[in-house]
Design a protein around this motif. Structure first.
Motif, PDB file in Angstrom:
ATOM      1  N   LYS A  64      10.602  10.108 -43.082  1.00 20.63           N
ATOM      2  CA  LYS A  64      11.757  10.035 -42.296  1.00 20.63           C
ATOM      3  C   LYS A  64      11.929   8.983 -41.383  1.00 20.63           C
ATOM      4  N   CYS A  65      10.803   8.459 -40.679  1.00 14.46           N
ATOM      5  CA  CYS A  65      10.939   7.523 -39.616  1.00 14.46           C
ATOM      6  C   CYS A  65      11.059   6.274 -40.473  1.00 14.46           C
ATOM      7  N   ILE A  66      10.366   6.032 -41.522  1.00 17.56           N
ATOM      8  CA  ILE A  66      10.613   4.752 -42.543  1.00 17.56           C
ATOM      9  C   ILE A  66      11.965   4.723 -42.779  1.00 17.56           C
ATOM     10  N   ILE A  67      12.609   5.497 -43.326  1.00 19.21           N
ATOM     11  CA  ILE A  67      14.102   5.598 -43.830  1.00 19.21           C
ATOM     12  C   ILE A  67      14.965   5.402 -42.478  1.00 19.21           C
ATOM     13  N   SER A  68      14.754   5.887 -41.393  1.00 26.25           N
ATOM     14  CA  SER A  68      15.662   5.668 -40.360  1.00 26.25           C
ATOM     15  C   SER A  68      15.474   4.621 -39.660  1.00 26.25           C
ATOM     16  N   ILE A  69      14.706   3.632 -39.758  1.00 23.54           N
ATOM     17  CA  ILE A  69      14.433   2.439 -39.108  1.00 23.54           C
ATOM     18  C   ILE A  69      15.497   1.445 -39.542  1.00 23.54           C
ATOM     19  N   ALA A  70      16.051   0.599 -38.909  1.00 22.85           N
ATOM     20  CA  ALA A  70      17.039  -0.535 -39.554  1.00 22.85           C
ATOM     21  C   ALA A  70      16.377  -1.829 -40.276  1.00 22.85           C
ATOM     22  N   PRO A  71      17.003  -2.261 -41.190  1.00 21.41           N
ATOM     23  CA  PRO A  71      16.337  -3.479 -41.780  1.00 21.41           C
ATOM     24  C   PRO A  71      16.105  -4.642 -40.966  1.00 21.41           C
ATOM     25  N   ALA A  72      16.825  -4.679 -39.999  1.00 21.23           N
ATOM     26  CA  ALA A  72      16.419  -5.878 -38.746  1.00 21.23           C
ATOM     27  C   ALA A  72      15.193  -5.599 -38.174  1.00 21.23           C
ATOM     28  N   ASP A  73      14.949  -4.382 -37.955  1.00 23.36           N
ATOM     29  CA  ASP A  73      13.602  -4.057 -37.397  1.00 23.36           C
ATOM     30  C   ASP A  73      12.513  -3.726 -37.797  1.00 23.36           C
ATOM     31  N   ILE A  74      12.480  -4.081 -39.182  1.00 24.73           N
ATOM     32  CA  ILE A  74      11.201  -3.847 -39.842  1.00 24.73           C
ATOM     33  C   ILE A  74      10.028  -4.681 -39.512  1.00 24.73           C
ATOM     34  N   ARG A  75      10.252  -6.069 -39.399  1.00 26.74           N
ATOM     35  CA  ARG A  75       9.125  -6.913 -39.011  1.00 26.74           C
ATOM     36  C   ARG A  75       8.565  -6.560 -37.521  1.00 26.74           C
ATOM     37  N   VAL A  76       9.325  -6.008 -36.469  1.00 27.68           N
ATOM     38  CA  VAL A  76       8.820  -5.766 -35.332  1.00 27.68           C
ATOM     39  C   VAL A  76       7.943  -4.386 -35.488  1.00 27.68           C
ATOM     40  N   VAL A  77       8.672  -3.469 -36.114  1.00 27.54           N
ATOM     41  CA  VAL A  77       7.787  -2.232 -36.191  1.00 27.54           C
ATOM     42  C   VAL A  77       6.565  -2.301 -37.051  1.00 27.54           C
ATOM     43  N   VAL A  78       6.496  -2.998 -38.024  1.00 19.96           N
ATOM     44  CA  VAL A  78       5.429  -3.055 -38.979  1.00 19.96           C
ATOM     45  C   VAL A  78       4.115  -3.926 -38.069  1.00 19.96           C
ATOM     46  N   ALA A  79       4.562  -4.823 -37.306  1.00 19.29           N
ATOM     47  CA  ALA A  79       3.653  -5.567 -36.288  1.00 19.29           C
ATOM     48  C   ALA A  79       3.049  -4.879 -35.430  1.00 19.29           C
ATOM     49  N   SER A  80       3.916  -3.504 -34.880  1.00 21.30           N
ATOM     50  CA  SER A  80       3.297  -2.779 -33.882  1.00 21.30           C
ATOM     51  C   SER A  80       2.259  -1.745 -34.506  1.00 21.30           C
ATOM     52  N   VAL A  81       2.116  -1.690 -35.849  1.00 19.54           N
ATOM     53  CA  VAL A  81       1.382  -0.431 -36.490  1.00 19.54           C
ATOM     54  C   VAL A  81      -0.055  -0.981 -36.446  1.00 19.54           C
ATOM     55  N   PRO A  82      -1.104  -0.087 -35.730  1.00 23.60           N
ATOM     56  CA  PRO A  82      -2.288  -0.600 -35.617  1.00 23.60           C
ATOM     57  C   PRO A  82      -2.957  -0.523 -37.170  1.00 23.60           C
ATOM     58  N   PHE A  83      -4.025  -1.235 -37.251  1.00 26.92           N
ATOM     59  CA  PHE A  83      -4.684  -1.235 -38.608  1.00 26.92           C
ATOM     60  C   PHE A  83      -4.850   0.088 -39.112  1.00 26.92           C
ATOM     61  N   LYS A  84      -5.798   0.852 -38.441  1.00 29.48           N
ATOM     62  CA  LYS A  84      -6.235   2.349 -38.815  1.00 29.48           C
ATOM     63  C   LYS A  84      -4.975   3.119 -39.456  1.00 29.48           C
ATOM     64  N   TYR A  85      -3.824   2.838 -39.262  1.00 26.40           N
ATOM     65  CA  TYR A  85      -2.849   3.538 -39.953  1.00 26.40           C
ATOM     66  C   TYR A  85      -2.269   3.049 -41.131  1.00 26.40           C
ATOM     67  N   LEU A  86      -2.856   1.774 -41.397  1.00 26.17           N
ATOM     68  CA  LEU A  86      -2.399   0.929 -42.628  1.00 26.17           C
ATOM     69  C   LEU A  86      -2.323   1.699 -43.831  1.00 26.17           C
TER      70      LEU A  86
END
Length: 875
Positions: free
Chosen positions: A772-794
């Motif tokens: 649900k969180c992945i689908i609700s994020i706007a395409p323009a915000d994908i790069r910022v959101v991905v960069a903020s994800v820690p490695f242990k959750y990849l």
């Protein structure tokens, strides 16, 4: 750890009767399991429930909700098909030859020995006695073989081995209630059916079919001058009942007359017809009331389709040379289902267009080896019947069969390209198969004939190696030219294990000479390292990162070696873990027996943290490699028809001459009833030398974990069992505290904080919230959101992408996520590829499948547009 049974491949049918529910669902017994095939979607699943022995009869309710399955031990399962759950169980006192639901679904007729029992059909309600016996008819002089209900559910036709068919009435009648007898047949009754009049929808005739190929048509009349073919006592009863009817005038009595008309009427034999297939016996039949068509199958593989009552032959064709054990219509009558137990063959044929809807056939004998494709979408199996079959894992269907080998197939290997399959056989050849054109494009041979039992290929696909059973050598060929490059000698026993290192060109081989050898194939140095053991080495496997080597020995141990330093790292004692299952011919219990307690096949997980091990036992063991502890044991079957399932034999079945099951007291004719299938297997299971009367011995011959790590397959006596990971019922939070809740995730989404919402859902590790969180994020915000994800959750995020690609329609959106993830975390993914390998393989599998589907769609659209443009330009 959370693997659950998913499907059974390699054997679509093994005996019993097949039925079609709701026109499109084909249900067939496979051993002690039940397979359900969707003929429209071309998918097959196997129900997770198991019977105590091989299932012999199945019946489905008219609405397709309930299924009745009876095994060889007369134990019955009442199953909810939609929920795939067993609701009730019951054991009948006599063997069940036939069972059928009434048209209204309220009753079940069961042919139990000489008895015809009418049971009230259970429902969803939990009851202490769910099955209620309504009525029992004990008029038959021999075993009942066929049953049929009238459309109003008031009458039952029962055919018997005493060459007669009886008409039973469920309602209580005044006076004697003896059934009417249809006489004249000279062989066992195979089928009996009610025929209806199309205009009045009332029963107008009865068809009886016997094993000698005769079909009799019976019609009834209420006129007194027509003689009855029944007994004199029945004729007197009919006359007395007709006199009583003349004296009654009330409406209630008239209704009773209508309901008892079939029982009191005078039946006459209107026509005798014969199928003329002598000396073949008629083994199966079915009748479609709406179309008035009869289908019959014979012991010589011929089936016929006849229009009744005129007995006009529509089709007379041959499927095979073996006995047709089941033949049935679907509800519409346009599809015919045929099954041949000897061949493991299941066919669905549309008789109007003369085309196949389904054509599946399993292996004749046990599956020896299997292999997953690199993308985990395909599964190849090889067996003692000299055949190789390639299955689609998602649908459970076999789409190609290779039969060029002339002896048992012993090893399979997929090349890295995913479109080439290698096979080794005891016929002395190694063959390469093209999965695009479905042909054998290269054959590798030796100067003198050898028997190959192991196979391996390097990562580049340039070199093919095969180990032998007789000369104890390893042969090396060039994939491009097919030329023999080298012969590696040094082993003093059969080379049963062979595998290249995933990260180098080092070849590992295991042999019965109690050694594991490492070979440098490309530099020609020969054996560079030898690991000696105290017992015969049965198999060898590399860990996916190439830094560990595991091998199993005859004493039941698994040894883990460091191939770089040549040191023994761990040893797992598995003799007690795999112990279980006593053979009928054993003289001691399973706990005290030491024979066969060893692992013959091993497989590492995708991340290398655990290992699966199987052998001549009913168990498959899963071990944690680092801690050397047993994590879980999978029991591959509960089928008592196989040998080696019970740990302790029942003392009631023990006699002075040995176990009761091993005493051959079966003096009946081979054609009497269902023919017992004697399965010829290799080695000590040859006919005449079987210590257990030909009963298959439960064991696991090959184990493979899928490259994605989400499933694994085992080649067992029951077939190819596929287990898949199920995350639906397991809550496994990654980083949980008091603030990480589903409400917090919803609040972050409402406050337009996509990064915080995604990280909270990953910490909670709740699948639906992550998607649900992945689908609700706007395409323009994908790069910022991905960069903020820690490695242990990849790892969890990549798995979510793989699942969304298979089910979500937003293809470009999810691929954009994958692209940004690779850009932001590419260096971290490369450094920790071992831990992320299962997730990355799953993502690769999803992308590859979508690419193929889109490619096919675009290609078909391109040709269609070209055609339309070319036709529109013409005047």
């Amino acid at each position: 750890m959370n693997y659950r049974f998913q499907n059974l491949l390699g054997a679509p049918y093994r005996g019993g009767n097949a039925i079609v529910v709701n026109n499109t669902l084909l249900i067939s017994p496979v051993g002690n399991r039940i397979s359900v095939t969707d003929l429209v979607k071309s998918e097959t699943i196997t129900l997770p429930c198991q019977a105590s022995s091989n299932i012999s009869r199945i019946a489905a309710s008219p609405d397709g909700v309930f299924l009745l399955a009876v095994d060889d031990n007369s134990r019955c399962l009442f199953i909810n098909l939609r929920r795939r759950a067993v609701l009730h169980r019951i054991a009948f006192k006599n063997p069940v030859a036939s069972a059928k639901f009434s048209p209204d679904g309220s009753f079940i007729a069961v042919a139990s020995g000489k008895l015809v029992q009418i049971w009230r059909s259970p429902g969803f309600k939990k009851e202490f006695f769910p099955f209620e016996l309504v009525k029992t008819f004990a008029n038959c002089n021999d075993k009942v073989t066929a049953l049929d209900w009238s459309p109003d559910s008031d009458y039952v036709l029962a055919g018997s081995k005493d060459l007669t068919v009886r008409l039973f009435c469920l309602k209580k009648l005044s006076g004697s209630n003896k059934p009417f007898l249809f006489l004249g047949h000279r062989d066992i009754i195979v089928g009996a059916f009610f025929g209806i009049e199309k205009k009045t929808k009332q029963v107008s005739r009865v068809y009886t079919v016997s094993r000698d190929g005769a079909i009799f048509s019976w019609s009834y009349t209420e006129k007194d001058e027509i003689p009855s073919p029944g007994t004199p006592e029945q004729t007197m009863e009919v006359e007395q009942t007709s006199n009583v009817k003349k004296r009654k005038n009330s409406d209630a009595i008239i209704d009773e007359e209508t309901s008892t008309l079939l029982h009191t009427a005078k039946w006459e034999l209107s026509k005798k017809n014969f199928f003329m297939q002598t000396p073949a016996k008629l083994t199966s039949c079915d009748y479609h009331r709406g179309l008035e068509i009869v289908v019959v199958g014979f012991s010589n593989g011929v089936f016929g389709l006849y229009q009744m009552p005129d007995f006009v032959c529509i089709h007379l064709l041959s499927i095979s040379r073996e006995k047709i054990t089941t033949a049935t219509f679907n509800d519409l009558g346009n599809w015919l289902t045929f099954g041949c137990a000897r061949l493991g063959q299941l066919l669905v044929w549309e008789w109007k267009s003369e085309s196949y809807i389904l054509k599946q056939q399993g292996h004749y004998f046990d599956v020896n080896t299997l292999a997953y494709s690199p993308d985990s979408q395909l599964l190849a199996t090889g067996a003692d019947d000299n055949k190789i079959k390639v299955w689609t894992v998602s649908s459970g269907f076999c789409f190609v069969t290779f039969s060029e080998h002339t002896n048992a197939v012993t090893a399979l290997h997929f090349m890295a390209s995913n479109h080439c399959l290698l096979s080794a056989s005891l016929d002395g050849t190694v063959r390469a198969w093209d999965l695009f054109r479905y042909r054998n494009f290269r054959t590798f041979t030796t100067p003198s004939s050898r028997q190959f039992v192991s196979l391996a290929s390097d990562q580049s696909g340039e070199v093919i190696c095969a180990g032998t059973l007789d000369s104890f050598e390893i042969f090396v060929w060039s994939m491009k030219t097919g030329r023999l490059l080298d012969v590696l000698s040094g082993h003093e026993g059969p080379v049963h294990g062979l595998m290249f290192s995933p990260t180098s060109a080092i070849l590992a081989s295991s042999s019965w000479d109690r050694s594991v050898r490492l070979w440098d194939v490309f530099d020609g140095k020969g054996s560079v390292e030898t690991f000696t053991h105290t017992h015969d080495v049965l198999t060898v496997v590399y860990r996916p990162d190439g830094k560990q080597l595991a091998c199993s020995t005859l004493d039941g141990q698994i040894h883990f070696w460091d191939p770089i330093d040549g040191l023994l790292m761990y040893t797992i004692e598995g003799r007690k873990d795999i112990a279980g299952g006593r053979l009928m011919s054993d003289r001691r219990s399973a706990a005290n027996s030491t024979s066969g307690k060893c692992f013959t096949t091993l497989s590492y997980s995708a991340d290398g943290n655990y290992i699966l091990a199987g052998g001549s036992s009913k168990y498959i063991c899963m071990y944690d490699v680092a801690d050397q502890v047993l994590l879980r044991r999978f029991q591959i079957t509960l089928n008592l028809s196989l040998d080696g399932v019970l740990d302790v034999l029942n003392s009631k079945n023990m006699t002075d001459a040995g176990p009761l099951n091993l005493i051959d007291d079966d003096n009946s004719d081979v054609d009497d009833g269902v023919e017992k299938q004697t399965r010829v297997k290799s080695g000590y299971d040859l006919p005449g030398s079987m210590p257990n009367r030909g009963r298959p011995i439960v064991r696991t011959k090959c184990l493979r974990i899928a490259p994605t790590g989400r499933s694994w397959a085992a080649a067992t006596t029951e077939g190819v069992l596929v287990y898949s990971m199920d995350d639906n019922f397991i809550f496994d939070p990654t980083d949980l505290d008091i603030d990480v809740t589903p409400e917090a995730v919803e609040a972050a989404l409402n406050e337009d904080q996509p990064s915080r919402a995604l990280i909270l859902s990953l910490r909670l590790n709740e699948d639906e919230l992550i998607k649900k969180c992945i689908i609700s994020i706007a395409p323009a915000d994908i790069r910022v959101v991905v960069a903020s994800v820690p490695f242990k959750y990849l790892n969890r995020l990549i798995m979510a992408f793989a699942e969304l690609l298979e089910n979500c329609p937003h293809l470009e959106f999810i691929l954009r996520w994958c692209q940004e993830l690779s850009k932001c975390h590419g260096h971290s993914i490369q450094q920790n590829s071992r831990n992320l390998l299962p997730a990355l393989k799953s993502l690769q599998k999803a992308i590859t499948r979508l690419h193929q589907d889109l490619g096919d769609t675009c290609a078909s659209n391109e040709y269609l547009l070209r055609y339309l443009c070319s036709t529109s330009s013409k005047p």
